[in-house]
Design a protein around this motif. Structure first.
Motif, PDB file in Angstrom:
ATOM      1  N   ASN A   4       5.548 -13.755   1.977  1.00  0.00           N
ATOM      2  CA  ASN A   4       6.645 -14.531   2.575  1.00  0.00           C
ATOM      3  C   ASN A   4       7.317 -13.735   3.686  1.00  0.00           C
ATOM      4  O   ASN A   4       7.687 -14.286   4.740  1.00  0.00           O
ATOM      5  CB  ASN A   4       7.684 -14.897   1.521  1.00  0.00           C
ATOM      6  CG  ASN A   4       7.181 -15.916   0.506  1.00  0.00           C
ATOM      7  OD1 ASN A   4       7.716 -16.014  -0.585  1.00  0.00           O
ATOM      8  ND2 ASN A   4       6.119 -16.654   0.858  1.00  0.00           N
ATOM      9  N   ARG A   5       7.476 -12.426   3.457  1.00  0.00           N
ATOM     10  CA  ARG A   5       8.099 -11.575   4.479  1.00  0.00           C
ATOM     11  C   ARG A   5       7.241 -11.472   5.730  1.00  0.00           C
ATOM     12  O   ARG A   5       7.719 -11.106   6.801  1.00  0.00           O
ATOM     13  CB  ARG A   5       8.358 -10.176   3.919  1.00  0.00           C
ATOM     14  CG  ARG A   5       9.431 -10.126   2.836  1.00  0.00           C
ATOM     15  CD  ARG A   5       9.651  -8.710   2.353  1.00  0.00           C
ATOM     16  NE  ARG A   5      10.304  -8.729   1.036  1.00  0.00           N
ATOM     17  CZ  ARG A   5       9.947  -7.988   0.008  1.00  0.00           C
ATOM     18  NH1 ARG A   5       8.926  -7.138   0.120  1.00  0.00           N
ATOM     19  NH2 ARG A   5      10.597  -8.064  -1.138  1.00  0.00           N
ATOM     20  N   ARG A   6       5.968 -11.763   5.583  1.00  0.00           N
ATOM     21  CA  ARG A   6       5.049 -11.752   6.722  1.00  0.00           C
ATOM     22  C   ARG A   6       4.988 -13.108   7.421  1.00  0.00           C
ATOM     23  O   ARG A   6       4.176 -13.313   8.328  1.00  0.00           O
ATOM     24  CB  ARG A   6       3.639 -11.372   6.251  1.00  0.00           C
ATOM     25  CG  ARG A   6       3.534  -9.951   5.720  1.00  0.00           C
ATOM     26  CD  ARG A   6       3.383  -8.961   6.845  1.00  0.00           C
ATOM     27  NE  ARG A   6       3.311  -7.592   6.364  1.00  0.00           N
ATOM     28  CZ  ARG A   6       3.052  -6.550   7.143  1.00  0.00           C
ATOM     29  NH1 ARG A   6       2.840  -6.746   8.434  1.00  0.00           N
ATOM     30  NH2 ARG A   6       3.021  -5.329   6.665  1.00  0.00           N
ATOM     31  N   GLY A   7       5.836 -14.052   6.989  1.00  0.00           N
ATOM     32  CA  GLY A   7       5.915 -15.346   7.657  1.00  0.00           C
ATOM     33  C   GLY A   7       5.071 -16.434   7.048  1.00  0.00           C
ATOM     34  O   GLY A   7       4.991 -17.533   7.600  1.00  0.00           O
ATOM     35  N   TRP A  56       2.099 -11.245  -5.176  1.00  0.00           N
ATOM     36  CA  TRP A  56       2.119 -10.906  -3.753  1.00  0.00           C
ATOM     37  C   TRP A  56       2.994 -11.876  -2.952  1.00  0.00           C
ATOM     38  O   TRP A  56       3.144 -11.725  -1.749  1.00  0.00           O
ATOM     39  CB  TRP A  56       0.702 -10.966  -3.171  1.00  0.00           C
ATOM     40  CG  TRP A  56      -0.233  -9.915  -3.686  1.00  0.00           C
ATOM     41  CD1 TRP A  56      -0.097  -9.147  -4.800  1.00  0.00           C
ATOM     42  CD2 TRP A  56      -1.460  -9.526  -3.078  1.00  0.00           C
ATOM     43  NE1 TRP A  56      -1.174  -8.308  -4.943  1.00  0.00           N
ATOM     44  CE2 TRP A  56      -2.030  -8.507  -3.903  1.00  0.00           C
ATOM     45  CE3 TRP A  56      -2.156  -9.915  -1.935  1.00  0.00           C
ATOM     46  CZ2 TRP A  56      -3.250  -7.900  -3.609  1.00  0.00           C
ATOM     47  CZ3 TRP A  56      -3.372  -9.312  -1.648  1.00  0.00           C
ATOM     48  CH2 TRP A  56      -3.903  -8.314  -2.468  1.00  0.00           C
ATOM     49  N   SER A  57       3.567 -12.857  -3.610  1.00  0.00           N
ATOM     50  CA  SER A  57       4.250 -13.944  -2.902  1.00  0.00           C
ATOM     51  C   SER A  57       5.356 -13.444  -1.975  1.00  0.00           C
ATOM     52  O   SER A  57       5.420 -13.820  -0.798  1.00  0.00           O
ATOM     53  CB  SER A  57       4.835 -14.941  -3.904  1.00  0.00           C
ATOM     54  OG  SER A  57       3.802 -15.595  -4.593  1.00  0.00           O
ATOM     55  N   GLN A  58       6.255 -12.604  -2.497  1.00  0.00           N
ATOM     56  CA  GLN A  58       7.363 -12.136  -1.661  1.00  0.00           C
ATOM     57  C   GLN A  58       6.863 -11.301  -0.493  1.00  0.00           C
ATOM     58  O   GLN A  58       7.374 -11.400   0.627  1.00  0.00           O
ATOM     59  CB  GLN A  58       8.351 -11.334  -2.509  1.00  0.00           C
ATOM     60  CG  GLN A  58       9.152 -12.184  -3.475  1.00  0.00           C
ATOM     61  CD  GLN A  58      10.254 -11.391  -4.153  1.00  0.00           C
ATOM     62  OE1 GLN A  58      10.421 -10.192  -3.938  1.00  0.00           O
ATOM     63  NE2 GLN A  58      11.034 -12.074  -4.990  1.00  0.00           N
ATOM     64  N   LEU A  59       5.858 -10.457  -0.737  1.00  0.00           N
ATOM     65  CA  LEU A  59       5.303  -9.644   0.335  1.00  0.00           C
ATOM     66  C   LEU A  59       4.733 -10.526   1.448  1.00  0.00           C
ATOM     67  O   LEU A  59       4.906 -10.237   2.637  1.00  0.00           O
ATOM     68  CB  LEU A  59       4.200  -8.738  -0.220  1.00  0.00           C
ATOM     69  CG  LEU A  59       4.629  -7.642  -1.193  1.00  0.00           C
ATOM     70  CD1 LEU A  59       3.409  -7.031  -1.878  1.00  0.00           C
ATOM     71  CD2 LEU A  59       5.435  -6.566  -0.478  1.00  0.00           C
ATOM     72  N   GLU A  74      -0.498  -4.675   3.724  1.00  0.00           N
ATOM     73  CA  GLU A  74      -0.527  -3.966   5.009  1.00  0.00           C
ATOM     74  C   GLU A  74      -1.935  -4.003   5.613  1.00  0.00           C
ATOM     75  O   GLU A  74      -2.109  -4.251   6.813  1.00  0.00           O
ATOM     76  CB  GLU A  74      -0.091  -2.505   4.810  1.00  0.00           C
ATOM     77  CG  GLU A  74       1.383  -2.319   4.489  1.00  0.00           C
ATOM     78  CD  GLU A  74       2.273  -2.468   5.706  1.00  0.00           C
ATOM     79  OE1 GLU A  74       1.751  -2.451   6.835  1.00  0.00           O
ATOM     80  OE2 GLU A  74       3.487  -2.625   5.527  1.00  0.00           O
ATOM     81  N   ALA A 113       1.580  -3.735  -2.017  1.00  0.00           N
ATOM     82  CA  ALA A 113       2.171  -3.571  -0.688  1.00  0.00           C
ATOM     83  C   ALA A 113       1.169  -2.960   0.278  1.00  0.00           C
ATOM     84  O   ALA A 113       1.063  -3.383   1.443  1.00  0.00           O
ATOM     85  CB  ALA A 113       3.421  -2.699  -0.783  1.00  0.00           C
TER      86      ALA A 113
END
Length: 372
Positions: free
Chosen positions: A113-116, A108-111, A83, A79
């Motif tokens: 994905n949340r960034r677009g 890191w995929s979900q992290l 950032e 995470a």
């Protein structure tokens, strides 16, 4: 020594810098009732004199990785890394991402994905290509890096995370050497490997995970921005001062093997003679060599707890030490818990406050000092 070719540049000139002798395969945890002795194989590190890549000299073992549970420390670090990457403007909204798997757990995929970002289709190019501790598992390093650079779209970025060789040497982490881990990267060597693929380092970030890890961002050299980031230059300068391409400097790891092994055995023997129960935590591959080199058995270390259910019916390779459930810590209330992965301290301390409430202590297996 049999003539070898570098796994990255194919050069044949280099030096044997660490020899741990015959060791069981560190990624194969036998079932408890499988009779010993376990098969053993040479475990040696070779440093290429041309490109500077530290690597396994040979590996006759067959990979059989028992899937680990993702440590909380790895998730926190991932995470933090995302950032940093986002702050650097390297995550284009709506961009495509491709991630190379690692047997160490985590993604890191979900992290991302949340960034677009959206997942690229298999074999398609991507704006962001991620490899976190995965590439070191490839026997052919040149091909592995070629696979990763080929996935980077024009204008895209390749993100490589690795346990730094500077950390391994500086902290005397000879237990980092293990079967199945074919490469041990200095930033200096990795940049040389990238250059051979037409890529240049753009930026670097450092994290405390494993005592010191690096995340390197790279892109095609022809797309290099006009000003280079100083973070890369600072790492290269520090590695040059540390002599990270010097075989005699990397070879200082060898001097730690006997002293560290003897120190661990003496510490466990003293605890046994004092009537203090010692349990281990973290049935990690890095624990295998130190337990076998120090001739540690169940009389000195009753068990090693691990969060992975797949390991809990097994034993540590090369020993009779069983792998148990972490819940045993709250039942047995050991005087000491020997942490083979110190990064796990916060999560295991939080999960099992009974240990310290009963007067127990968490101990860093590397230093034999209280874990902090």
């Amino acid at each position: 020594m049999t003539q070898v070719a570098c796994r990255a540049c194919k050069a044949t000139r280099g030096d044997l810098v660490l020899d741990l002798g015959e060791q069981p395969a560190a990624d194969f945890f036998p079932l408890r009732d499988v009779p010993r002795p376990d098969p053993v194989y040479p475990l040696q590190m070779w440093l290429c004199a041309e490109c500077g890549l530290a690597q396994l000299l040979s590996d006759p073992t067959l990979p059989e990785e028992t899937k680990a549970v993702e440590p909380a420390a790895l998730a926190v670090q991932a995470a933090s890394a995302v950032e940093c990457i986002a702050a650097a403007g390297l995550l284009p909204a709506g961009g495509r991402v491709a991630e190379f798997e690692s047997p160490h757990g985590g993604s890191w995929s979900q992290l991302l994905n949340r960034r677009g970002l959206v997942a690229a289709l298999d074999h398609d190019t991507a704006d962001v290509v991620v490899d976190s501790f995965g590439m070191m598992h490839a026997a052919n390093q040149a091909r592995a890096l070629a696979d990763r650079t080929a996935r980077v779209a024009d204008g895209g970025v390749l993100l490589l995370q690795y346990h730094s060789l500077e950390t391994i040497v500086g902290r005397g982490q000879w237990t980092a050497l293990r079967h199945g881990h074919f490469a041990y990267y200095s930033t200096t060597a990795l940049i040389e490997m990238l250059r051979a693929r037409g890529f240049a380092a753009r930026q670097a970030w450092e994290f405390p995970l494993y005592g010191g890890t690096v995340l390197l961002a790279a892109g095609r050299d022809a797309e290099r921005p006009p000003s280079a980031d100083r973070s890369v230059d600072a790492l290269l300068a520090r590695e040059a001062r540390a002599g990270i391409r010097d075989a005699s400097m990397v070879g200082t790891l060898q001097r730690r093997v006997q002293s560290d092994s003897a120190r661990l055995r003496d510490w466990l023997t003293t605890a046994r003679e004092s009537g203090d129960l010692v349990l281990g935590y973290g049935a990690a591959s890095r624990a295998v060599a130190v337990l076998t080199r120090a001739s540690i058995d169940q009389s000195l270390l009753r068990s090693v707890a691990d969060a992975s259910p797949a390991k809990q019916s097994r034993r540590m390779p090369g020993t009779d030490i069983p792998i148990s459930s972490p819940s045993d810590l709250a039942v047995d209330l050991p005087r000491y818990v020997l942490l083979f992965v110190p990064d796990l301290l916060n999560e295991v301390r939080s999960a099992y406050p009974e240990v310290e409430a009963a007067g127990g202590s968490w101990v860093d297996a590397e230093t034999l000092a209280p874990a902090v």
